[in-house]
Design an enzyme around this catalytic site. Structure first.
Site, short mmCIF file in Angstrom:
data_model
loop_
_atom_site.label_atom_id
_atom_site.label_comp_id
_atom_site.label_asym_id
_atom_site.label_seq_id
_atom_site.Cartn_x
_atom_site.Cartn_y
_atom_site.Cartn_z
N CYS A 1 0.81 -1.21 0.00
CA CYS A 1 0.00 0.00 0.00
C CYS A 1 0.84 1.27 0.00
O CYS A 1 0.33 2.35 -0.25
CB CYS A 1 -0.93 0.01 1.22
SG CYS A 1 -0.06 0.10 2.81
N GLU B 1 -6.85 -6.14 -1.53
CA GLU B 1 -7.11 -5.16 -0.47
C GLU B 1 -6.02 -4.12 -0.46
O GLU B 1 -4.84 -4.43 -0.67
CB GLU B 1 -7.18 -5.88 0.89
CG GLU B 1 -7.49 -4.97 2.07
CD GLU B 1 -6.27 -4.60 2.90
OE1 GLU B 1 -6.45 -3.99 3.98
OE2 GLU B 1 -5.14 -4.89 2.48
N ARG C 1 -11.21 1.48 10.26
CA ARG C 1 -10.13 1.12 9.35
C ARG C 1 -10.71 0.97 7.95
O ARG C 1 -10.99 -0.14 7.48
CB ARG C 1 -9.47 -0.18 9.81
CG ARG C 1 -8.22 -0.57 9.03
CD ARG C 1 -7.63 -1.88 9.53
NE ARG C 1 -6.40 -2.22 8.87
CZ ARG C 1 -5.20 -1.75 9.21
NH1 ARG C 1 -5.09 -0.93 10.22
NH2 ARG C 1 -4.11 -2.12 8.55
N ARG D 1 -10.80 0.42 4.26
CA ARG D 1 -9.94 -0.18 3.25
C ARG D 1 -10.75 -0.44 1.99
O ARG D 1 -11.96 -0.70 2.04
CB ARG D 1 -9.33 -1.50 3.76
CG ARG D 1 -8.27 -1.32 4.83
CD ARG D 1 -7.06 -0.58 4.30
NE ARG D 1 -5.97 -0.47 5.25
CZ ARG D 1 -5.79 0.54 6.09
NH1 ARG D 1 -6.69 1.51 6.14
NH2 ARG D 1 -4.74 0.57 6.91
#
Length: 498
Positions: free
Chosen positions: A121, A159, A210, A212
């Site tokens: 990421c 993800e 969180r 995502r």
């Protein structure tokens, strides 16, 4: 875990050989027999968030790739080592060696039904330079694409941070979607964004905000993808970014993920130091005095004690030299001091130690609503100051050390509690590795409950185009992975079935 073409363990080599002999037809794309459920591979595996979720879904891991040595050791000890050698997945430490860019070279990844990848990421994160696919790590998506092209799994689940679908990465987002469609996958052109705090504990949620991006694709063939797009048929995001069932995120309590203090052998390592307690106690006195005199909480803008002065003391042009956002904070602090100077001056006189605080500890960000004490909040010691929030759901774990402090216990979360915040089971362990590595691994991980919810909804929605064994396995699985939070009996996820 080590490179599969260089230093695979003897047990893994024996397993790889037996698996190749037993599933040689699968390596050429043959589907998994229904009796065997489904098989998956775990790329950029971290410490096993996808593994926990897909095992819960009824899957069997056949291949793992993770380049970080400490993370791979954690993965191995929790997910691989407990298995009989014949059931262990093939291990790899660098996906570029197993799925080379050169398409003339074969790939070393076995056939599978589900491909899961939390690919790097950093190229897309707000905390980085955001160079996207211009950075080497960003191009690792194409190694994933090589595996997908060769093995054609029924489901692809990727993800990444939310920013990957933001305006600065429009090109990268479109490239990922276009590539998956060219490979024959039905994919939404809008991101699926979800966070574990939107799920109740009965569905595997945890008290962590969180957000995502999840990218899910179902293999239907490139021709059919083209026909559907031409007909204006493209799927919506798998789930909405909204609370599930009748859950309200403010119902969370951070303490539900905490271990009992007497079960933590090295508890002192996580308790606040005397200096840190002094910082909190001093600011807490201001919180209490302000409420007692004004009958309300502190203001929500950042309090910068260095700017507590009268407007007449501001030199000409001083504010004009500041960026607009900083001008606003400085002006608000000046007005705050002018309105409350008697209280502030008295507080400062009673706390001469405040003058010696580090600069970042002379700032407070009160985001704890109407709570009456700093010790009742969840705190973070940040470069921008001490930030206080309600003890409901916590900010996202990050791969740098800004560990949440649970005020009522006057200590930081332990690495084990950080893993539980990610939805990993109580049995999960980081072993004896250093805490800094454990916090980093937890911060880089996948939230198990959020991933499971998104995956489950995708499989159910796409069931007509997926292997019956995969659909059946997912439908058999319980709604909540085995998180076992310390929640009230009425909310206990362990009491829920399917």
């Amino acid at each position: 875990m080590r490179n599969s073409d260089q230093a695979m363990s003897a047990a893994a080599r024996r397993n790889y050989g037996s698996r190749k002999a037993a599933t040689s037809t699968k390596l050429y794309g043959m589907p998994t027999p229904a009796a065997q459920g489904f098989e998956y591979i775990d790329l950029f595996a971290g410490i096993g968030g996808f593994h926990a979720m897909l095992n819960h879904a009824g899957g069997t891991c056949v291949y793992v790739s993770e380049i970080d040595k400490e993370a791979s050791a954690t993965y191995f000890s929790n997910w691989v080592e407990p298995l009989p050698p014949v059931d262990r997945p093939v291990l790899n430490s660098d996906i570029t060696t197993a799925a080379p860019d050169d398409e003339a070279m074969p790939i070393e990844v076995p056939s599978h039904d589900v491909l899961a990848a939390g690919f790097p990421c950093q190229p897309f994160s707000k905390s980085g330079a955001q160079r996207g696919m211009d950075e080497t790590r960003g191009t690792l998506f194409f190694n994933i694409a090589r595996v997908i092209k060769e093995r054609r799994p029924a489901v692809v689940m990727l993800e990444n941070v939310r920013n990957i679908a933001g305006p600065r990465h429009r090109y990268e987002w479109l490239t990922i979607v276009r590539t998956l469609r060219e490979l024959g996958y039905r994919v939404s052109d809008r991101p699926t964004v979800f966070s574990p705090h939107l799920l109740p504990p009965t569905r595997g949620g945890t008290p962590q905000i969180r957000d995502r991006v999840f990218i899910l694709g179902t293999y239907i063939g490139a021709d059919r993808v083209e026909r559907e797009i031409a007909a204006g048929i493209t799927p919506d995001p798998v789930v909405k970014r909204a609370p599930v069932d009748d859950w309200t995120p403010d119902m969370w309590k951070a303490e539900w993920i905490l271990d009992s203090d007497d079960s933590i052998a090295n508890l002192r390592d996580y308790q606040l130091t005397e200096a840190e307690k002094t910082w909190v106690n001093t600011w807490d006195d201001l919180v209490r005095r302000f409420r007692a005199i004004n009958g309300t909480k502190l203001p929500g803008f950042p309090l910068w004690s260095a700017e507590w002065r009268r407007e007449s003391e501001v030199s000409p042009g001083e504010l004009d030299a500041l960026p607009a956002w900083k001008q606003q904070i400085v002006l608000k602090n000046i007005k705050f001091y002018e309105h409350h100077h008697d209280l502030i001056d008295s507080w400062l006189a009673d706390h001469p130690e405040f003058a010696d605080f580090p600069t970042s500890r002379k700032k407070l960000e009160w985001q704890a609503r109407d709570l009456g004490s700093l010790w009742a909040t969840v705190m973070h010691f940040r470069p921008s100051g001490i930030r206080a929030k309600p003890p409901t759901y916590l900010p996202a774990l990050v791969a740098i050390t800004q560990t949440s402090i649970y005020g009522p216990r006057q200590r930081r979360l332990t690495p084990h509690e950080a893993a539980r915040l990610q939805g990993l089971p109580p049995s999960f362990s980081f072993g004896s590795q250093r805490d800094a590595a454990s916090y980093k691994q937890a911060g880089n991980g996948v939230a198990v409950g959020a991933a499971w919810h998104v995956f489950r909804e995708h499989v159910i929605r796409e069931r007509e185009d997926l292997p019956s064994s995969l659909v059946a396995a997912v439908e058999r699985a319980k709604l909540a992975p085995p998180v076992a939070l310390s929640v009230p009996r009425s909310l206990s996820p362990t009491s829920n079935s399917s």
